[in-house]
Every structure is written in structure tokens, then in C-alpha cells.
Design a protein around this motif. Structure first.
Motif, PDB file in Angstrom:
ATOM      1  N   MET A 146       1.004  -1.268   0.144  1.00  0.00           N
ATOM      2  CA  MET A 146      -0.085   0.172  -0.249  1.00  0.00           C
ATOM      3  C   MET A 146       0.640   1.319   0.269  1.00  0.00           C
ATOM      4  O   MET A 146       1.949   1.375   0.493  1.00  0.00           O
ATOM      5  CB  MET A 146      -1.186   0.223   1.019  1.00  0.00           C
ATOM      6  N   ASP A 147       0.269   2.208  -0.561  1.00  0.00           N
ATOM      7  CA  ASP A 147       1.060   3.594  -0.355  1.00  0.00           C
ATOM      8  C   ASP A 147       0.131   4.162   0.043  1.00  0.00           C
ATOM      9  O   ASP A 147      -0.862   4.928   0.668  1.00  0.00           O
ATOM     10  CB  ASP A 147       0.325   4.228  -1.622  1.00  0.00           C
ATOM     11  N   GLU A 148       0.678   4.201   1.766  1.00  0.00           N
ATOM     12  CA  GLU A 148       0.560   5.632   2.229  1.00  0.00           C
ATOM     13  C   GLU A 148      -0.270   6.917   2.142  1.00  0.00           C
ATOM     14  O   GLU A 148       1.085   7.220   2.260  1.00  0.00           O
ATOM     15  CB  GLU A 148       0.769   5.129   4.140  1.00  0.00           C
ATOM     16  N   ASP A 149      -1.388   7.392   2.164  1.00  0.00           N
ATOM     17  CA  ASP A 149      -1.909   8.481   2.146  1.00  0.00           C
ATOM     18  C   ASP A 149      -1.837   9.570   3.876  1.00  0.00           C
ATOM     19  O   ASP A 149      -2.599   8.833   4.306  1.00  0.00           O
ATOM     20  CB  ASP A 149      -2.556   9.106   1.478  1.00  0.00           C
ATOM     21  N   ALA A 150      -1.486  10.746   4.020  1.00  0.00           N
ATOM     22  CA  ALA A 150      -1.508  11.543   5.181  1.00  0.00           C
ATOM     23  C   ALA A 150      -2.651  12.214   5.316  1.00  0.00           C
ATOM     24  O   ALA A 150      -3.374  12.001   6.522  1.00  0.00           O
ATOM     25  CB  ALA A 150      -0.050  12.431   5.267  1.00  0.00           C
ATOM     26  N   LEU A 151      -3.585  12.178   4.287  1.00  0.00           N
ATOM     27  CA  LEU A 151      -4.855  13.370   4.057  1.00  0.00           C
ATOM     28  C   LEU A 151      -5.748  12.557   3.909  1.00  0.00           C
ATOM     29  O   LEU A 151      -6.843  13.192   3.741  1.00  0.00           O
ATOM     30  CB  LEU A 151      -4.707  14.306   3.209  1.00  0.00           C
ATOM     31  N   SER A 152      -5.754  11.372   3.279  1.00  0.00           N
ATOM     32  CA  SER A 152      -7.404  10.694   2.524  1.00  0.00           C
ATOM     33  C   SER A 152      -6.268   9.035   2.093  1.00  0.00           C
ATOM     34  O   SER A 152      -5.992   8.950   3.351  1.00  0.00           O
ATOM     35  CB  SER A 152      -6.978  10.160   1.241  1.00  0.00           C
ATOM     36  N   ARG A 153      -7.562   8.353   2.149  1.00  0.00           N
ATOM     37  CA  ARG A 153      -7.449   7.049   2.438  1.00  0.00           C
ATOM     38  C   ARG A 153      -6.032   6.458   1.667  1.00  0.00           C
ATOM     39  O   ARG A 153      -5.349   7.240   0.563  1.00  0.00           O
ATOM     40  CB  ARG A 153      -8.558   5.950   1.312  1.00  0.00           C
TER      41      ARG A 153
END
Length: 103
Positions: free
Chosen positions: A33-40
Motif C-alpha cells: 500500500m501507499d500510505e497517504d496522510a490526508l486521504s485513504r
């Protein structure tokens, strides 16, 4: 879930996990997964470790596995380096998976 490795296209983890295998076990999936700070968080791809694959490698498997798509409309590129082995004992069979790196 592993720790997040930020700002690299070739992350290194070196984390190890053990999962108890049920007698009816067919496969275990590992998602990248690609972790996003502001979205899913976005799923980049996955690899499936199947009962047949483990049977083909009774002493364990270590190598690069290509990611496959989770969403059929998304193109997937990349691979993950895993070390996988089945352990047996009094507590039943366990799958040990070491997540080494990805690219």
C-alpha cells in the motif's frame, strides 16, 4: 501491517510475521500500500502465497514476487522480496513471512 517507509520507491523493511495456518488454508495475500496522510491509503498491488506454492518449496521460498492487481482497472508494476517458510510444532502449522524490500 509493517511500518511505513517514506519517500522511496525501493523501501526496505526487514520485518518478520508469523500466521497460524488453519487445516483448510488455501492462500494468504500480502498487500502493498501507499500510505497517504490526508486521504485513504491506496493499494498498489498484492501477492498471494498459496498452499501449492508452499508445497513446491518444502524448505521455504525466498525471492522476488511480482505484484498483481487488486482492481482490474488499475495497471500494476512492482515486486516484493519475501522469505516464506512453514513451521510445524505443538501449536500447529505456522507460516513465517519476512518482508524484506520492494521496488
Amino acid at each position: 501491517r509493517t511500518a511505513t517507509v517514506w519517500k522511496t520507491l525501493s523501501p526496505f523493511w526487514g520485518e518478520e510475521y508469523e500466521v497460524h495456518l488453519q487445516p483448510t488454508f488455501h492462500s494468504v495475500s500480502i498487500y502493498v500500500m501507499d500510505e497517504d496522510a490526508l486521504s485513504r491509503d491506496d493499494v498498489i498491488g498484492k501477492v498471494c502465497i498459496t498452499r501449492d506454492m508452499l508445497a513446491e518449496h518444502p524448505k521455504g521460498y525466498s525471492g522476488w514476487m511480482s505484484l498483481s492487481e487488486v482492481d482490474p482497472d488499475e495497471e500494476v508494476q512492482g515486486e516484493i522480496h519475501l522469505r516464506v517458510e512453514v513451521l510445524g510444532g505443538q501449536g500447529g502449522r505456522r507460516l513465517r513471512c519476512t518482508v524484506l524490500e520492494a521496488r
